[in-house]
Design an enzyme around this catalytic site. Structure first.
Site, short mmCIF file in Angstrom:
data_model
loop_
_atom_site.label_atom_id
_atom_site.label_comp_id
_atom_site.label_asym_id
_atom_site.label_seq_id
_atom_site.Cartn_x
_atom_site.Cartn_y
_atom_site.Cartn_z
N GLU A 54 0.84 -1.22 -0.03
CA GLU A 54 0.03 0.14 0.02
C GLU A 54 0.86 1.06 -0.06
OE1 GLU A 54 -3.29 0.24 -0.43
OE2 GLU A 54 -2.52 2.16 -0.68
N LYS A 89 8.41 -1.70 -1.98
CA LYS A 89 7.61 -0.90 -1.21
C LYS A 89 8.79 -0.31 -0.06
CE LYS A 89 5.05 0.76 1.91
NZ LYS A 89 3.63 1.18 2.20
N CYS A 144 5.94 4.27 8.83
CA CYS A 144 6.58 3.58 7.88
C CYS A 144 7.95 3.83 7.51
CB CYS A 144 5.78 3.68 6.41
SG CYS A 144 4.23 2.82 6.45
#
Ligand code: UDX
Ligand code: ADP
Length: 460
Positions: free
Chosen positions: A163, A218, A274
């Site tokens: 995501e 990612k 993150c």
């Protein structure tokens, strides 16, 4: 392969909640169930008052209102939702390990593994399992190994679908993504997920790769973004001693189309769940393969970020005549960026911790963060007792109360509302000289100086 009629998402957090709400809104013929073992969180997702949703994101309430009860359901019955689903997204948290090997660096995959074991134990029909959580490269391998060894005859296909949404703009990012990335080995499983996104994402923006490329992309995307922030933050310190203005430098270099204008805003340091975690993961993987030069290179992005937070706090102490003991410092903002109630790794936590070590009194105002969360963040650091945190830190719901009688104001989050406060009223209520330390370069220097504030901003 069967058409996908039912999707389950395990984990109703900042990623799972918004992502699956948009999937449900855009795919009315698919039943989407989001499950979580946290009963309070599920109750909040089901709250009839949309202001009580557990995740604050602009526009999310409308998406939930459109789909909830129609084809979007929130539940704590994880087993039932697993059993019924054709496709299962795993969106559980993967915090940095706080114990054992890789402590402070590697991702803790405990929650992912528990999910895999639960799916393995419960499933009686074939499933596509999609990794949504950010994970170290080759986690899919571990998932596969657990799922393929159940002996139940059930087939599992594993996909990686990282995501890329940013908090605060999650709904916009989900509705109109730059790209959707799907990694996998089985063409039919990949196609099934492509078909879901194709409901609203142009086909050319849906990229398919092998599993490992998807997982690694990612981490690399986040590492590059964080690196840009640390790069401009490094330059902000240089600007402060040379008389250059970091905003002018950002603008000048950002107009080079090879560099581009985004992510060049100097700040008190990046936060969020993150960036730090993903870089630490990258560093850990590189070290595992003995690639020490690679690991050192990326680690520097974190070291610079830590330096930026410390230097902001130290500048406050130095400017307030080398002592903040007993002085009232008002914090405007606690979230790691504007338009979110998320505080994970927020710079505010570390700046506060540093000032509290010097016995400052910190008064916090954030439009979306609760007092409970502020104390939880500070207690989690374990620097001092919970009692000491409560003695030194006050959280208020009115910004004017926060700044009243303060020696200094520190702007930690770039909430728009801070710009529109009555700064002349604020000045009147503060101790003199009245200092403002702007960690976001948010306020208007000219206006504040005319009112008589002593104004310091990052990178000026
Ligand atoms: C990030 C990635 O952008 C997203 O793609 C990924 O899925 C998750 O991690 P997020 O952490 O939600 O998203 O927010 P982001 O907008 O990237 O900001 C991260 C931090 O960097 C914030 O603390 C922000 O204030 C800071 N930042 C960002 C800067 O200091 N300067 C900038 O120019 C940009
Ligand atoms: P993220 O930002 O990645 O979405 P969050 O911490 O906001 O992370 O959300 C993750 C959610 O996953 C939490 O609400 C947690 O309760 C839930 N969760 C973790 N493990 C499991 C599990 N095995 N079963 C169900 N829910 C889980």
């Amino acid at each position: 392969m069967r058409a996908i009629k039912k999707i389950t998402c395990i984990g109703a957090g900042y990623v799972g909640g918004p992502t699956m709400s948009v999937v449900a809104q855009r795919c009315p013929e698919i039943e989407v169930t989001i499950v979580d073992m946290n009963t309070a969180r599920i109750a909040a997702w089901n709250d009839s008052d949309l202001a009580n949703l557990p995740v604050y994101e602009p526009g999310l309430d409308e998406v939930v209102a459109a789909a909830r009860g129609r084809n979007l359901f929130f539940s704590t019955d994880v087993d039932k939702a697993i059993e019924e689903a054709d496709m299962i997204f795993i969106s559980v948290n993967t915090p940095t390990k706080t114990y054992g090997k890789g402590k402070g660096q590697a991702a803790d995959l405990k929650f992912i593994e528990l999910c895999a074991r639960q799916i393995a134990a419960v499933a009686t029909s074939d499933k596509i399992v999609v990794e949504k959580s950010t994970l170290p490269v080759r986690t899919a391998e571990a998932l596969k190994s657990i799922l393929d060894n159940t002996g139940s005859g059930v087939n599992f296909h594993i996909l990686s679908n990282p995501e890329f949404l940013a908090e605060g703009t999650a709904v916009q990012d989900l509705q109109n993504p730059d790209r959707v990335l799907i990694g996998g080995e089985d063409a039919e499983a990949i196609q099934a997920l492509v078909d879901i996104y194709a409901h609203w994402v142009p086909r050319e923006k849906i990229i398919t790769t092998n599993l490992w490329s998807s997982e690694l992309s990612k981490l690399v995307a986040n590492a590059f973004l964080a690196q840009r922030v640390s790069s401009i933050n490094a330059i902000s310190e240089l600007c402060e001693v040379t008389g250059a203005d970091v905003n002018e430098v950002s603008r000048a270099i950002g107009m080079d189309s090879r560099i581009g204008p985004k992510f060049l805003k100097a700040s008190v340091g990046f936060g969020g769940s993150c960036f730090q975690k993903d870089i630490l993961n990258l560093v850990y993987i590189a070290r595992t393969y003995n690639l020490h030069a690679v690991a050192d290179y990326w680690e520097q992005v974190i070291l610079l970020n830590d330096h930026q937070k410390v230097r902001f706090a130290e500048n406050i102490i130095k400017t307030l005549y080398n002592t903040v003991n007993g002085k009232k410092i008002a914090f405007l903002g606690w979230a790691f960026k504007k338009d979110t109630n998320d505080t994970r790794e927020s710079a505010a936590i570390y700046v506060a911790d540093h000032l509290l070590d010097e016995e400052a009194e910190v008064i916090v105002y954030d439009p979306k963060v609760s007092a409970e969360q502020v104390y939880k963040d500070l207690d989690y650091l374990g620097t001092r007792s919970p009692e000491a945190n409560r003695r030194l830190v006050t959280v208020v719901e009115d910004p004017y109360e926060a700044v009243n009688d303060a020696h200094a104001i520190a702007v930690l989050t770039e909430w728009d509302e801070f710009k529109n406060y009555d700064w002349s009223k604020i000045k009147a209520g503060m101790k003199k000289p009245s200092f403002v330390f702007d960690g976001r370069k948010l306020l208007d220097r000219k206006q504040l100086e005319e009112l008589g504030f002593v104004y310091y901003a990052i990178g000026e």
